[in-house]
Design a protein around this motif. Structure first.
Motif, PDB file in Angstrom:
ATOM      1  N   GLU A   1     -10.559  16.466  -0.011  1.00  0.00           N
ATOM      2  CA  GLU A   1     -11.550  14.888  -0.565  1.00  0.00           C
ATOM      3  C   GLU A   1     -10.467  13.828  -0.382  1.00  0.00           C
ATOM      4  O   GLU A   1     -10.672  12.876  -0.136  1.00  0.00           O
ATOM      5  N   ARG A   2      -9.950  13.874  -1.659  1.00  0.00           N
ATOM      6  CA  ARG A   2      -8.721  12.961  -2.344  1.00  0.00           C
ATOM      7  C   ARG A   2      -7.437  12.733  -0.839  1.00  0.00           C
ATOM      8  O   ARG A   2      -7.479  10.762  -0.891  1.00  0.00           O
ATOM      9  N   VAL A   3      -7.532  13.022  -0.014  1.00  0.00           N
ATOM     10  CA  VAL A   3      -6.387  12.770   1.084  1.00  0.00           C
ATOM     11  C   VAL A   3      -7.614  11.555   2.116  1.00  0.00           C
ATOM     12  O   VAL A   3      -7.267  11.126   2.587  1.00  0.00           O
ATOM     13  N   ARG A   4      -8.441  12.159   2.608  1.00  0.00           N
ATOM     14  CA  ARG A   4      -9.584  11.707   2.921  1.00  0.00           C
ATOM     15  C   ARG A   4      -9.839  10.054   2.500  1.00  0.00           C
ATOM     16  O   ARG A   4      -9.959   9.213   3.123  1.00  0.00           O
ATOM     17  N   ARG A   5     -10.389  10.698   0.927  1.00  0.00           N
ATOM     18  CA  ARG A   5     -10.299   8.698  -0.079  1.00  0.00           C
ATOM     19  C   ARG A   5      -8.955   8.612   0.377  1.00  0.00           C
ATOM     20  O   ARG A   5      -9.416   6.912   0.964  1.00  0.00           O
ATOM     21  N   LEU A   6      -7.637   8.726   0.572  1.00  0.00           N
ATOM     22  CA  LEU A   6      -6.977   7.538   0.763  1.00  0.00           C
ATOM     23  C   LEU A   6      -6.236   7.210   2.091  1.00  0.00           C
ATOM     24  O   LEU A   6      -5.802   5.893   2.234  1.00  0.00           O
ATOM     25  N   LEU A   7      -7.067   7.806   3.087  1.00  0.00           N
ATOM     26  CA  LEU A   7      -7.014   7.286   4.561  1.00  0.00           C
ATOM     27  C   LEU A   7      -8.400   6.192   4.761  1.00  0.00           C
ATOM     28  O   LEU A   7      -8.013   5.486   5.408  1.00  0.00           O
ATOM     29  N   ASP A   8      -9.066   6.986   4.587  1.00  0.00           N
ATOM     30  CA  ASP A   8     -10.071   5.858   4.656  1.00  0.00           C
ATOM     31  C   ASP A   8     -10.103   4.050   4.125  1.00  0.00           C
ATOM     32  O   ASP A   8     -11.041   3.005   4.509  1.00  0.00           O
ATOM     33  N   ASP A   9     -10.092   4.807   2.518  1.00  0.00           N
ATOM     34  CA  ASP A   9      -9.577   3.258   1.521  1.00  0.00           C
ATOM     35  C   ASP A   9      -8.930   3.179   1.437  1.00  0.00           C
ATOM     36  O   ASP A   9      -8.619   1.774  -0.030  1.00  0.00           O
ATOM     37  N   GLY A  10      -7.925   4.015   1.537  1.00  0.00           N
ATOM     38  CA  GLY A  10      -6.624   3.769   0.402  1.00  0.00           C
ATOM     39  C   GLY A  10      -6.663   3.777  -1.057  1.00  0.00           C
ATOM     40  O   GLY A  10      -5.865   3.154  -1.712  1.00  0.00           O
ATOM     41  N   GLU A  11      -7.375   4.401  -1.540  1.00  0.00           N
ATOM     42  CA  GLU A  11      -7.532   4.438  -2.633  1.00  0.00           C
ATOM     43  C   GLU A  11      -6.551   5.496  -3.221  1.00  0.00           C
ATOM     44  O   GLU A  11      -6.795   6.710  -2.688  1.00  0.00           O
ATOM     45  N   SER A  12      -6.089   5.832  -3.659  1.00  0.00           N
ATOM     46  CA  SER A  12      -4.669   6.826  -4.057  1.00  0.00           C
ATOM     47  C   SER A  12      -4.914   7.146  -5.794  1.00  0.00           C
ATOM     48  O   SER A  12      -5.655   6.353  -6.546  1.00  0.00           O
TER      49      SER A  12
ATOM     50  N   ASN B   1      -8.867  29.656 -10.193  1.00  0.00           N
ATOM     51  CA  ASN B   1      -8.739  28.472 -10.014  1.00  0.00           C
ATOM     52  C   ASN B   1      -8.092  27.387  -9.145  1.00  0.00           C
ATOM     53  O   ASN B   1      -8.223  26.543  -8.550  1.00  0.00           O
ATOM     54  N   ALA B   2      -7.429  28.534  -8.535  1.00  0.00           N
ATOM     55  CA  ALA B   2      -5.962  27.311  -7.779  1.00  0.00           C
ATOM     56  C   ALA B   2      -7.179  26.822  -5.960  1.00  0.00           C
ATOM     57  O   ALA B   2      -6.581  25.608  -5.879  1.00  0.00           O
ATOM     58  N   PRO B   3      -7.528  27.638  -5.162  1.00  0.00           N
ATOM     59  CA  PRO B   3      -7.588  27.365  -4.453  1.00  0.00           C
ATOM     60  C   PRO B   3      -9.131  26.667  -4.081  1.00  0.00           C
ATOM     61  O   PRO B   3      -8.550  25.527  -3.318  1.00  0.00           O
ATOM     62  N   PRO B   4      -9.659  26.436  -5.561  1.00  0.00           N
ATOM     63  CA  PRO B   4     -11.068  25.407  -5.040  1.00  0.00           C
ATOM     64  C   PRO B   4     -10.400  23.927  -5.488  1.00  0.00           C
ATOM     65  O   PRO B   4     -10.008  23.069  -5.099  1.00  0.00           O
ATOM     66  N   LEU B   5      -8.931  23.884  -6.469  1.00  0.00           N
ATOM     67  CA  LEU B   5      -8.314  22.513  -5.502  1.00  0.00           C
ATOM     68  C   LEU B   5      -7.664  22.004  -3.888  1.00  0.00           C
ATOM     69  O   LEU B   5      -7.430  20.602  -4.747  1.00  0.00           O
ATOM     70  N   LEU B   6      -7.398  22.788  -3.267  1.00  0.00           N
ATOM     71  CA  LEU B   6      -7.491  22.494  -2.005  1.00  0.00           C
ATOM     72  C   LEU B   6      -8.216  22.099  -1.605  1.00  0.00           C
ATOM     73  O   LEU B   6      -7.908  20.666  -1.042  1.00  0.00           O
ATOM     74  N   ARG B   7      -9.507  22.232  -1.828  1.00  0.00           N
ATOM     75  CA  ARG B   7     -10.607  21.291  -1.524  1.00  0.00           C
ATOM     76  C   ARG B   7     -11.076  19.728  -1.724  1.00  0.00           C
ATOM     77  O   ARG B   7     -11.285  18.884  -1.460  1.00  0.00           O
ATOM     78  N   GLU B   8     -10.627  19.913  -3.403  1.00  0.00           N
ATOM     79  CA  GLU B   8     -10.458  18.899  -4.074  1.00  0.00           C
ATOM     80  C   GLU B   8      -9.075  17.641  -3.417  1.00  0.00           C
ATOM     81  O   GLU B   8      -9.609  16.468  -3.455  1.00  0.00           O
ATOM     82  N   LEU B   9      -7.867  18.230  -3.234  1.00  0.00           N
ATOM     83  CA  LEU B   9      -7.267  17.627  -2.300  1.00  0.00           C
ATOM     84  C   LEU B   9      -7.493  16.976  -1.237  1.00  0.00           C
ATOM     85  O   LEU B   9      -7.237  15.943  -0.701  1.00  0.00           O
TER      86      LEU B   9
END
Lengths: 359, 136, 219
Positions: free
Chosen positions: B31-42, B21-29
């Motif tokens: 995605e979240r880093v991308r959103r942080l960079l694009d929209d500044g959304e933490s 269950n851990a490796p898919p979390l890396l993809r999720e992260l």
């Protein structure tokens, strides 16, 4: 002490960050998304203290002990302090007529808005005379108080399901809160006693969202009662491997094997003990070497014995001897009858027909 | 009596291995880093809400590595907010006074919200400074 | 009645009634059958190798020549589910505990994962014999209500037990209660249906072998 929660907390030396941290953990325990933790913190920080009336009926004060003595000083305890507890016999300074006056006052002032917490079951036998406060029966008091309540929280197994007072033969005719209150939202927080954080979790949910959390078919918050003890038990792998403690002091018990054979009711009990634990995360019954009693389930007291495994008979098999004798008797009687008819057929020189063989 | 003096030792039933269950979390992260960079959304991931074994958590920690900043918060038990080897990803652990882990998150943020001082608290600090100056 | 009350009932009064009727029925039927007796055969016995009660008990456990090819499902699936049932009933830890509680005897069990595997195989074999019974015209023609009924009351305890252990379909307490209830139904009907072969199987084989052995015919 009116004012927002965060100011009250600050006066007690609870910093904003400690509060945020607590809300994040609470949201996590209630299976809410992480963002809800912040929303909770913001809403609760600004929330006004809701009036809470706590009515004790046929109970042992264990539920009050559980929440007030969980471990000190806790944020759980402080959240509990943050509500305006207008009536709680055990904790309030007032007594006698003063106390009853406080109750009447709170009910009038906050009509339709206060939260009603009930611990203990309600006796219906002898017109409710088994348990009275200030000369009034519990059932009377509950009906009156529930009328003006926004919601009723049944704390503990007695209030939720009748508990020990309702145990067979139920001498006082005890019933649960939801047996009597049907027209108000009721939340059951069973347990003997219930886990403190479950109580504060429901209060926090109400403070934050102005509503009660999602409930299961027994009106328990799903986030805490969604899974069985057995499902989340750290000893579960031993069950799967067939490794069981057979007495409380054998090698299996020392090795921390599964307590199923010693009567653990974990497989049929929904509660959060296995994950939240007790006494500030120190331990919980199974970790301490004792099986689950199933205290958060209805009628756990009459579940066939705490030390009897779930798969064994709940009662002694008392019909076996009698029915064996009857069976042997019937068998012998039919045997004699058969012999008699055979002899009769032989002496009468009866012939066997096809119909006889079809029998 | 201390708990240690009771001759009861719990043998872990063989370390449950990686659940996958851990490796898919890396993809999720990612995605979240991308959103942080694009929209500044933490955003944050609640680790206790996921079916992760201790081995999974160790694997994740190992993969994410250790960054330059480690924040320790002393408020009703210790909390650690540590930057991982990927800047913008923080490993947040909340402990109670007894040291037991209460909750664990992975946050995608420039700075975790909890680290920033709240304006109201800064105001209190300002008042305190002023009172010190006037007291001299 | 909630799930736990239901469970407590099936574990208590329900089990009491079921085992009571079971014991009554078993003793009744056994006494009735074995007290029937038979007139003494006064003819001189003909001795033939392999013709005796004991021989028949074992011989009938094996398929008759050619039958395995003619009805493979009956034999393979039949064997599988009978062995499976014995293993599940007598080597699953909670079942052993029940037996120990009832008569005081206990023995080591199998790991629950292994029992789980056996259960799946047993259910598959039972479904196979049912499908075979439906598909083969002679079998279907010979089947009466009792045959379908006996299959159902035998299959239900296995299915509900498996569902309970796997946490499927219904909450565990409800499923466990249904499992125990289905076993109680099985216990009640067992003495009065063809399922009584669990008790009479070897006796009747011995009887047939003995009678025919006296005439010198190995059956």
């Amino acid at each position: 002490m009116q004012g927002s929660l965060i100011d009250t907390l600050a006066r007690q030396g609870v910093t904003r960050r400690a509060f945020l941290k607590y809300c994040a953990t609470l949201a996590s325990m209630m299976a809410l998304p992480p963002a809800a933790g912040r929303a909770m913190a913001e809403a609760m920080a600004a929330a006004k203290r809701p009036s809470v009336i706590w009515l004790p009926f046929q109970e042992c004060t264990g539920c009050t002990e559980s929440i007030t003595r969980s471990h000190s000083p806790t944020l759980e305890g402080m959240i509990f302090d943050m509500i305006s507890l207008d009536y709680q016999e055990t904790l309030m300074a007032a007594a006698g007529h003063q106390a009853e006056e406080a109750l009447r006052h709170a009910m009038k002032e906050n009509a339709g808005k206060y939260l009603l917490i009930v611990d203990g079951s309600i006796p219906l036998g002898q017109d409710g005379a088994y348990s009275c406060i200030g000369g009034r029966s519990n059932v009377d008091l509950l009906k009156e108080a529930a009328q003006g309540a926004a919601a009723v929280i049944a704390v503990g197994t007695c209030a939720s399901f009748g508990g020990i007072p309702k145990a067979n033969p139920n001498p006082t005719g005890a019933v649960s809160v939801s047996d009597l209150v049907q027209d108000k939202p009721v939340v059951n927080i069973p347990g003997c006693p219930p886990i403190p954080v479950v109580m504060t979790g429901v209060l926090a949910h109400y403070l934050t969202f102005g509503s009660l959390p999602e409930l299961d078919d027994k009106k328990r918050p799903k986030s805490f009662f969604g899974e069985t003890i057995h499902d989340r038990c750290y000893r579960r792998p031993f069950y799967d491997q067939g490794k069981f403690a057979r007495t409380f002091d054998d090698e299996g018990a020392r090795q921390g094997w599964c307590l199923f054979e010693l009567g653990c009711k974990g497989p049929v009990t929904h509660n959060a003990c296995a994950t939240v634990k007790w006494n500030g995360g120190t331990s919980w019954p199974v970790e301490s070497g004792h099986g689950c009693l199933g205290c958060s389930e209805p009628d756990f007291w009459d579940g066939g014995g705490f030390y009897k495994a779930l798969s064994v008979p709940a009662d002694p098999l008392k019909f076996v001897a009698a029915s064996s004798v009857v069976g042997a008797g019937v068998g012998a009687a039919v045997g004699f009858a058969n012999r008699a008819s055979k002899n009769a057929a032989r002496s009468a020189h009866e012939t066997t027909t096809l119909a006889d063989l079809e029998k | 009596m201390a708990r240690d003096s009771i001759p009861l030792h719990v043998v872990p039933p063989g370390e449950p291995g990686l659940s996958g269950n851990a490796p898919p979390l890396l993809r999720e992260l990612l995605e979240r880093v991308r959103r942080l960079l694009d929209d500044g959304e933490s955003s944050a991931i609640d680790l206790s809400a996921l079916p992760l074994t201790p081995a999974d958590l160790a694997w994740l920690r190992d993969k994410l590595g250790t960054g330059e900043i480690a924040v320790t918060l002393h408020a009703h038990g210790e909390s650690t907010l540590n930057e991982t080897g990927c800047p913008g990803i923080w490993w947040v652990t909340h402990r109670n006074e007894q040291g037991a882990v209460m909750s664990q998150f992975i946050e995608a943020a420039f700075v975790p919200e909890l680290v920033k001082a709240h304006p109201r608290d800064v105001l209190t600090g300002q008042e305190y400074l002023e009172s010190m100056i006037s007291g001299c | 009645m909630n799930a736990l009350q239901f469970l407590t009932w099936v574990r208590g009064p329900g089990l009491n009634i079921a085992i009571g009727i079971f014991m009554l029925g078993v003793l009744w039927r056994l006494l009735e059958i074995y007290s029937l007796g038979r007139r003494k055969d006064l003819s001189a016995p003909r001795r033939t190798a392999g013709a005796s009660g004991l021989h028949t008990v074992f011989r009938r456990s094996l398929p008759a020549p050619g039958m395995l090819k003619y009805s493979p499902v009956s034999y393979t699936a039949g064997y599988l589910f009978h062995i499976g049932l014995v293993l599940i009933v007598f080597l699953f830890a909670p079942h052993i505990l029940l037996i120990q509680n009832a008569i005081g005897l206990s023995w080591p069990g199998l790991p629950s994962r292994f029992v789980d595997m056996i259960t799946v195989v047993t259910m598959a074999a039972m479904v196979a014999v049912l499908v075979d019974r439906i598909n083969k015209a002679p079998k279907r023609f010979l089947s009466t209500f009792e045959d379908w009924f006996a299959w159902t009351v035998t299959f239900l305890p296995v299915l509900t037990g498996w569902l309970a252990v796997q946490h499927l379909l219904l909450p565990y307490p409800t499923m466990l209660a249904l499992h125990i209830l289905s076993v109680e139904i099985l216990l009640i009907v067992l003495p009065f249906t063809k399922l009584f072969h669990a008790f009479t199987l070897f006796g009747s084989r011995w009887y047939n072998g003995q009678v025919n052995g006296h005439k010198g015919v190995p059956v």
